[in-house]
Design an enzyme around this catalytic site. Structure first.
Site, PDB file in Angstrom:
ATOM      1  N   SER A 101      -2.008   2.791   0.106  1.00  0.00           N
ATOM      2  CA  SER A 101      -2.408   3.926  -0.721  1.00  0.00           C
ATOM      3  C   SER A 101      -2.216   3.640  -2.208  1.00  0.00           C
ATOM      4  CB  SER A 101      -1.632   5.168  -0.278  1.00  0.00           C
ATOM      5  OG  SER A 101      -2.149   6.338  -0.861  1.00  0.00           O
ATOM      6  N   ASP A 242      -7.314   7.196  -5.715  1.00  0.00           N
ATOM      7  CA  ASP A 242      -6.228   6.227  -5.577  1.00  0.00           C
ATOM      8  C   ASP A 242      -6.728   5.057  -4.735  1.00  0.00           C
ATOM      9  OD1 ASP A 242      -6.289   7.437  -3.075  1.00  0.00           O
ATOM     10  OD2 ASP A 242      -4.118   7.365  -2.818  1.00  0.00           O
ATOM     11  N   ASP A 244      -6.714   4.049  -1.685  1.00  0.00           N
ATOM     12  CA  ASP A 244      -7.461   4.222  -0.441  1.00  0.00           C
ATOM     13  C   ASP A 244      -8.326   5.473  -0.463  1.00  0.00           C
ATOM     14  OD1 ASP A 244      -5.343   6.019  -0.241  1.00  0.00           O
ATOM     15  OD2 ASP A 244      -5.181   5.806   1.933  1.00  0.00           O
ATOM     16  N   ASP A 246      -7.886   8.671  -0.591  1.00  0.00           N
ATOM     17  CA  ASP A 246      -7.620   9.923   0.112  1.00  0.00           C
ATOM     18  C   ASP A 246      -7.029  10.975  -0.828  1.00  0.00           C
ATOM     19  OD1 ASP A 246      -5.057   8.902  -0.200  1.00  0.00           O
ATOM     20  OD2 ASP A 246      -4.463   9.188   1.889  1.00  0.00           O
TER      21      ASP A 246
END
Length: 447
Positions: A101, A242, A244, A246
């Site tokens: 992440s 960010d 990833d 999400d």
């Protein structure tokens, strides 16, 4: 059983330190065994972000899954919410996202999704932990039943089309100049393309991943570059994802950052006016600002609070019939569309409001004045500093200092050895003093 491998968001740690090829292999085998349900041919989809270690972990997972008879569909660099969506769309038994992440490139992680696209329950993670530590050699597939691996070339287009369909067909982003910051991460291809296909003028930054630069001075954790670019190009809005994708933060036309609380307020008000809220309120965490709670109260809406972590927000949403929730950090969950936080889809919902109201982003996104809120982190190496008597006393004194109109939230991070101390209230000086006194006590105990 203690949570030996899994944290609040899958398995995460230093690549080739905590997240080794051996661990990834065993996670693949254990998870594959846990989801071998029925006599059909089983399949798993695997996506990743742009970290160098993604190659290593991906190959180890492929070996693990195929060794227990699962076919593997490789998506390549792909946002976490896209993996969740494609797990359902492709009728897979499992979805896997290789990502840490918003962490730096040195870290990586393994996030798991069930066939319904939702993250796994604590009970299933406990069963996978038991299998990881068991003798897996006895449960490997025979030579004729090994799995195959295949790369899916159309994954980008599938997700872009899904994201676009969350908006009305007649809505166009034509006339908007948008700067999108993809954090040199998983959305570096799909986010700019989706916005362009919807008619926007798109300037993309953070779209040159090299394996090492994910989240480095870009993305939702470092929006300064985006703010500067928005001001420089006189853009209408900046969108920061960010690593990833999400989570999302917004930058208005003046370069000011808009956090997840304001985004939830905008979407909640819009959906409330349109009768789209499935329950009279939204779900957020203990970290969301009191200003959000008061704003929603003025609309006749409630704010249900959960522990920090989008999984806990989602669990409460599912259990109580909410379709909007999220975190101040920018995880926005729109359960009518997605089974996890989706930064791009949340940004599109905001853009729809901006287009409909035909007002600047700074006006649309300023729903409430946030109360003074201060968050400080204390890093520790070992032990349980929060259980020390001086720390307990300092926490109690801080709560009394803040009074009934303020809040104090203290929690260990689920992803790193850090204790987070947050306080908020109407008086900035009192809030600061409360935080500093607790931080000093925790730091002393941690030392």
């Amino acid at each position: 059983m203690t949570r030996k491998y899994f944290g609040t968001d899958g398995i995460r740690g230093r690549a080739n330190g905590v997240i080794t090829p051996d661990l990834a292999l065993r996670v693949g085998q254990a998870t594959g065994i846990a989801f071998r349900r029925g006599d059909h041919r089983h399949r798993v989809v695997i996506g990743k972000d742009t970290r160098l270690s993604g190659y290593m972990i991906e190959n180890a997972l492929v070996a693990g899954f195929t060794s227990v008879g699962m076919d593997v569909l490789l998506l390549g660099p792909m946002p976490t919410p896209a993996v969740a969506m494609l797990t359902r769309s492709m009728r897979a038994d499992l979805g896997v996202m290789i990502s840490a992440s918003h962490n730096p490139y040195e870290d990586n992680g393994i996030k798991l999704f069930g066939p319904d696209g939702y993250k796994l329950s604590d009970e299933v993670e406990t069963e996978i932990t038991r299998l990881i530590d068991s003798d897996l050699g006895k449960q490997l597939s025979g030579s004729a039943m090994l799995g195959r691996a295949k790369r899916i070339e159309s994954a980008d287009a599938r997700y872009i089309e899904f994201a676009k369909r969350t908006l009305p067909r007649n809505l166009s982003l034509e006339g908007l100049r948008i700067v999108v910051d993809c954090a040199n991460g998983a959305a570096y291809k799909v986010a700019p393309e989706a916005l362009w296909e919807l008619g926007a003028e798109v300037i993309a930054i953070g779209v040159e991943p090299d394996g090492f630069n994910i989240n480095r001075d870009v993305g939702s954790t470092r929006p300064e570059a985006l703010s500067q670019k928005v001001r420089e190009l006189r853009a209408d809005i900046g969108i920061a994802l960010d690593g990833d994708a999400d989570r999302v933060l917004i930058v208005d036309e003046n370069g000011q950052v808009v956090d997840g609380d304001q985004l939830m307020a905008v979407i909640a008000r819009s959906w409330h006016e349109d009768g789209l809220l499935s329950a009279p309120g939204i779900v957020a965490t203990v970290m969301s600002n009191l200003g959000l709670e008061r704003f929603l109260g003025g609309l006749g809406l409630s704010l249900a609070r959960t522990a920090v972590g989008d999984r806990y927000v989602l669990e409460h949403m599912r259990a109580n019939g909410f379709n909007l929730g999220g975190e101040q950090s920018g995880h926005i969950i729109l359960s009518d569309y997605a089974t996890t936080g989706d930064g791009l889809v949340a940004a599109l919902q905001l853009l729809a409001v901006v287009k409909r109201k035909e007002r600047p982003v700074s006006e649309v996104c300023h729903c409430f004045e946030p109360l003074p809120q201060i968050l400080k982190n204390v890093r520790y190496k070992a032990g349980r500093p929060l259980e020390e008597k001086p720390v307990i006393s300092a926490i109690e004194a801080a709560r009394q200092m803040l009074g009934d109109g303020g809040r104090l939230v203290i929690r260990p991070s689920g992803t790193e050895p850090v204790i987070r101390v947050m306080a908020e209230g109407d008086d900035h000086d009192i809030v600061l003093r409360a935080v500093d006194e607790v931080v000093a006590a925790v730091a002393k105990a941690a030392a």
